[in-house]
Design an enzyme around this catalytic site. Structure first.
Site, short mmCIF file in Angstrom:
data_model
loop_
_atom_site.label_atom_id
_atom_site.label_comp_id
_atom_site.label_asym_id
_atom_site.label_seq_id
_atom_site.Cartn_x
_atom_site.Cartn_y
_atom_site.Cartn_z
N ALA A 1 0.85 -1.20 0.00
CA ALA A 1 0.00 0.00 0.00
C ALA A 1 0.88 1.25 0.00
CB ALA A 1 -0.92 0.00 1.22
N CYS B 1 7.74 6.61 6.91
CA CYS B 1 7.32 5.30 6.40
C CYS B 1 7.59 5.03 4.92
CB CYS B 1 5.86 5.06 6.72
SG CYS B 1 5.62 4.95 8.50
N ARG C 1 5.87 23.20 -2.56
CA ARG C 1 4.62 22.47 -2.27
C ARG C 1 3.45 23.01 -3.09
NH1 ARG C 1 5.44 17.68 0.49
NH2 ARG C 1 7.48 17.97 1.41
P1 NAD Z 1 7.43 5.92 17.04
O1 NAD Z 1 8.91 5.88 16.96
O2 NAD Z 1 6.72 7.23 17.15
O3 NAD Z 1 6.96 5.06 18.34
C1 NAD Z 1 7.48 3.82 18.70
C2 NAD Z 1 7.58 3.76 20.23
O4 NAD Z 1 7.90 2.43 20.63
C3 NAD Z 1 8.68 4.65 20.82
O5 NAD Z 1 8.10 5.61 21.70
C4 NAD Z 1 9.61 3.67 21.57
O6 NAD Z 1 10.13 4.19 22.77
C5 NAD Z 1 8.66 2.52 21.84
N1 NAD Z 1 9.33 1.24 22.11
C6 NAD Z 1 10.32 0.62 21.42
N2 NAD Z 1 10.65 -0.56 21.99
C7 NAD Z 1 9.84 -0.71 23.07
C8 NAD Z 1 9.67 -1.71 24.08
N3 NAD Z 1 10.40 -2.82 24.07
N4 NAD Z 1 8.75 -1.52 25.04
C9 NAD Z 1 8.00 -0.40 25.07
N5 NAD Z 1 8.09 0.59 24.15
C10 NAD Z 1 9.01 0.44 23.17
O7 NAD Z 1 6.90 5.08 15.80
P2 NAD Z 1 5.49 5.23 15.03
O8 NAD Z 1 5.54 6.33 14.06
O9 NAD Z 1 4.39 5.18 16.03
O10 NAD Z 1 5.51 3.87 14.18
C11 NAD Z 1 5.34 2.61 14.80
C12 NAD Z 1 5.12 1.57 13.70
O11 NAD Z 1 3.92 1.86 13.00
C13 NAD Z 1 6.22 1.53 12.64
O12 NAD Z 1 6.40 0.19 12.25
C14 NAD Z 1 5.64 2.33 11.49
O13 NAD Z 1 6.14 1.92 10.25
C15 NAD Z 1 4.17 1.99 11.59
N6 NAD Z 1 3.28 3.02 11.06
C16 NAD Z 1 3.51 4.34 11.28
C17 NAD Z 1 2.63 5.31 10.80
C18 NAD Z 1 2.87 6.77 11.02
O14 NAD Z 1 2.15 7.56 10.42
N7 NAD Z 1 3.81 7.17 11.82
C19 NAD Z 1 1.47 4.90 10.12
C20 NAD Z 1 1.25 3.54 9.92
C21 NAD Z 1 2.15 2.61 10.40
C1 UGA Z 2 1.61 7.44 4.76
C2 UGA Z 2 0.34 6.78 4.18
O1 UGA Z 2 -0.45 7.80 3.55
C3 UGA Z 2 -0.48 6.12 5.28
O2 UGA Z 2 -1.60 5.44 4.70
C4 UGA Z 2 0.42 5.09 6.00
O3 UGA Z 2 -0.29 4.49 7.06
C5 UGA Z 2 1.64 5.82 6.56
O4 UGA Z 2 2.35 6.44 5.46
C6 UGA Z 2 2.60 4.90 7.23
O5 UGA Z 2 2.66 3.73 6.95
O6 UGA Z 2 3.31 5.47 8.04
P1 UGA Z 2 2.17 9.68 6.10
O7 UGA Z 2 3.57 9.35 5.74
O8 UGA Z 2 1.85 9.96 7.51
O9 UGA Z 2 1.20 8.46 5.67
O10 UGA Z 2 1.66 10.94 5.25
P2 UGA Z 2 1.19 11.11 3.71
O11 UGA Z 2 -0.01 11.96 3.70
O12 UGA Z 2 1.11 9.84 2.99
O13 UGA Z 2 2.39 11.97 3.11
C7 UGA Z 2 3.69 11.42 2.91
C8 UGA Z 2 4.54 12.41 2.13
O14 UGA Z 2 4.10 12.48 0.78
C9 UGA Z 2 4.49 13.84 2.67
O15 UGA Z 2 5.78 14.40 2.63
C10 UGA Z 2 3.57 14.53 1.70
O16 UGA Z 2 3.79 15.91 1.62
C11 UGA Z 2 3.92 13.82 0.40
N1 UGA Z 2 2.84 13.88 -0.60
C12 UGA Z 2 1.64 13.29 -0.35
C13 UGA Z 2 3.08 14.50 -1.80
O17 UGA Z 2 4.17 15.02 -2.05
N2 UGA Z 2 2.08 14.53 -2.74
C14 UGA Z 2 0.86 13.96 -2.52
O18 UGA Z 2 -0.02 14.01 -3.43
C15 UGA Z 2 0.64 13.33 -1.30
#
Ligand code: NAD
Ligand code: UGA
Length: 460
Positions: free
Chosen positions: A221, A274, A439
């Site tokens: 995705a 991500c 942007r």
């Molecule tokens: P993040 O770094 O903000 O948070 C992760 C947290 O886990 C940290 O606060 C860290 O201290 C904690 N941690 C690590 N090891 C630990 C342990 N053993 N016990 C307790 N806490 C522990 O990361 P995030 O952005 O929340 O992303 C988490 C996962 O979700 C990643 O795999 C990412 O790819 C996925 N994801 C992120 C997004 C997004 O928008 N950020 C969206 C979808 C999926």
């Molecule tokens: C992205 C996906 O959109 C989520 O569905 C997914 O869960 C997440 O990654 C993840 O796995 O962490 P995110 O990275 O939070 O979410 O934000 P987006 O809105 O996707 O933007 C990502 C980057 O692409 C930004 O820098 C944004 O400015 C850029 N972007 C987005 C563009 O340059 N053009 C677009 O049309 C859209």
């Protein structure tokens, strides 16, 4: 099977908002979010939450202390929960085998070992983090080999929220994906988790698959979304050579419903924690499974993104007469997108790095990013703190950032940048003045009328 206690390991951008949504939709379920980072937990328990996300305060604060708890008591929370979400980071590995590509699974493994150590009785373990396909098999092995009293069902339930719109994405998601074992116990666990989401999400939007399809779908995705941005960004470069306008092209092709209008906004490049890491992971996995053509295909999406950032820095330097040494350049926006304080992999870090290395002074304004964060990000790229202290000026408004600047670069699409009074900005600036819109958020006509030289991504 009725779920009454949930624990989530990892109180980050995913764990915090996701658990807050479950707590707010299911008042009868006790939700405990735990993290080893005490500072982060303290912030979750304070007035100022550690992450900025529109609408987040409104769901966290009413539930906090009632059925939503943030703590560092990881063991206790694991022991009492029926369901344990694992929502720890899975960054790109920086060392050893697969460095620079593979996902670093040390936090996942750490969480699994901790669960194995303390769990007693049956537990459902939910992979919320984004992980390489077949990680559930490794999870299961670690859990089973290290636990004396626990029995486990591992589910994959990847998160699709985007930062900046997390609360809306969680309350009304396009779909929820749950992968589980085909066994009776596996399917029972899938339905138990589905029943939690079923409190507010229609059943037809809850997809059930096998574990491996669910794990792989998350990486795919993100790869498909990132691919659209790299595709339109490649066309933005062609537009600049031909007087075509990339927004008009995006609109024209996006109206074909088979293509669709979303995710076609040309930009200085995608950032965030991500897209790049998950693409790199897909490249690594493809190589690992002996598919170099597949690896090259997805690598090209990353390469295009790198090139787009370089192209933008180069454009700034070339336009300012091939030297920016000693010049002040206003930077509007440092977060990787609007409505978040997250700067991970933000294009702004790379543009600022390039400009600082060319000798420029950068005057940065971002409504939600702190000076400390800017310094951490640039130091991570190898710049010395002493140099940063000399060449970075942190500002508290767009006007302050633009004052006496030779040029201004817009690197995040914060709404307030659209409202800037350019006449006021212009009054305080040297001539000639240049505006670089990374942007496409600034009204080009109004700005040109005032006398700025204007450059926007993908405009002829
Ligand atoms: P993040 O770094 O903000 O948070 C992760 C947290 O886990 C940290 O606060 C860290 O201290 C904690 N941690 C690590 N090891 C630990 C342990 N053993 N016990 C307790 N806490 C522990 O990361 P995030 O952005 O929340 O992303 C988490 C996962 O979700 C990643 O795999 C990412 O790819 C996925 N994801 C992120 C997004 C997004 O928008 N950020 C969206 C979808 C999926
Ligand atoms: C992205 C996906 O959109 C989520 O569905 C997914 O869960 C997440 O990654 C993840 O796995 O962490 P995110 O990275 O939070 O979410 O934000 P987006 O809105 O996707 O933007 C990502 C980057 O692409 C930004 O820098 C944004 O400015 C850029 N972007 C987005 C563009 O340059 N053009 C677009 O049309 C859209």
């Amino acid at each position: 099977m009725k779920i009454s206690k949930i624990c989530c390991i990892g109180a980050g951008y995913v764990g915090g908002p996701t658990m807050a949504m479950i707590a707010s939709k299911c008042p009868d379920i006790q939700v405990r979010v735990v993290d080893i980072n005490a500072e982060r937990i303290a912030a979750w328990n304070s007035e100022e939450l550690p992450i900025f996300e529109p609408g987040l305060d409104e769901i966290v604060k009413p539930a906090r202390g009632k059925n939503l708890f943030f703590s560092t008591e990881v063991h206790e929370a694991i022991e009492t929960a029926d369901v344990i979400f694992v929502s720890v980071g899975t960054p790109t590995k920086t060392y050893g085998m697969g460095a620079g590509k593979a996902a670093d699974l040390c936090y996942i493994e750490g969480a699994a070992r901790m669960i194995a150590e303390v769990a007693k009785g049956p537990k459902i373990i939910v992979e919320k983090s984004t992980i390489p396909v077949r990680t559930a098999a490794a999870m299961k092995t670690i859990l089973e080999a290290n636990s004396k009293e626990g029995t486990f069902q591992v589910l994959s339930n990847p998160e699709f929220l985007a930062e900046g719109t997390a609360v809306d994405d969680l309350s009304d998601p396009d779909r929820i994906l749950i992968g589980g074992d085909p066994t009776e116990a596996g399917q029972e666990a899938v339905e138990a988790l589905a029943s939690v989401y079923g409190r507010w999400i229609p059943n037809e939007r809850i997809i059930r698959t096998n574990l491996w399809s669910s794990e792989l779908s998350k990486l795919v995705a993100n790869a498909f979304l990132a691919q659209r941005i790299s595709s339109i960004n490649s066309i933005s470069a062609l537009c600049e050579k031909t007087e075509a306008d990339v927004d008009e092209v995006a609109n024209a092709i996006g109206m074909d419903s088979r293509i669709g209008p979303k995710f076609l906004k040309a930009s200085v490049g995608f950032g965030g924690s991500c897209f790049q890491k998950d693409l790199l992971n897909l490249v690594y996995l493809s190589g690992h499974f002996g598919l170099p053509k597949v690896a090259d295909y997805w690598q090209a999406v990353i390469d295009m993104n790198e090139w787009q950032k370089e192209r933008f820095s180069t454009k700034i330097v070339q336009t300012l007469f091939n030297t920016v040494r000693g010049k002040r350049i206003g930077i509007w926006g440092f977060a990787f997108k609007k409505d978040t304080n997250d700067t991970r992999e933000s294009a702004a870090i790379y543009i600022c790095r390039d400009l600082i290395m060319e000798g420029a002074n950068v005057a940065i304004y971002d409504p939600k990013v702190s000076k400390e964060q800017v310094f951490i990000d640039l130091e991570y790229l190898g710049l010395e703190r002493a140099q940063l202290e000399k060449q970075i000026i942190m500002c508290s408004s767009c006007e302050e950032s633009a004052k006496n600047a030779h040029g201004v670069a817009v690197l995040t699409e914060w709404d307030e940048f659209r409202e800037v009074n350019f006449q006021k900005v212009y009054d305080g600036m040297f001539k000639p003045s240049f505006l670089f819109d990374g942007r496409n958020v600034i009204d080009a006509v109004a700005v040109r009328e005032i006398g700025f030289d204007f450059y926007a991504i993908g405009k002829g």
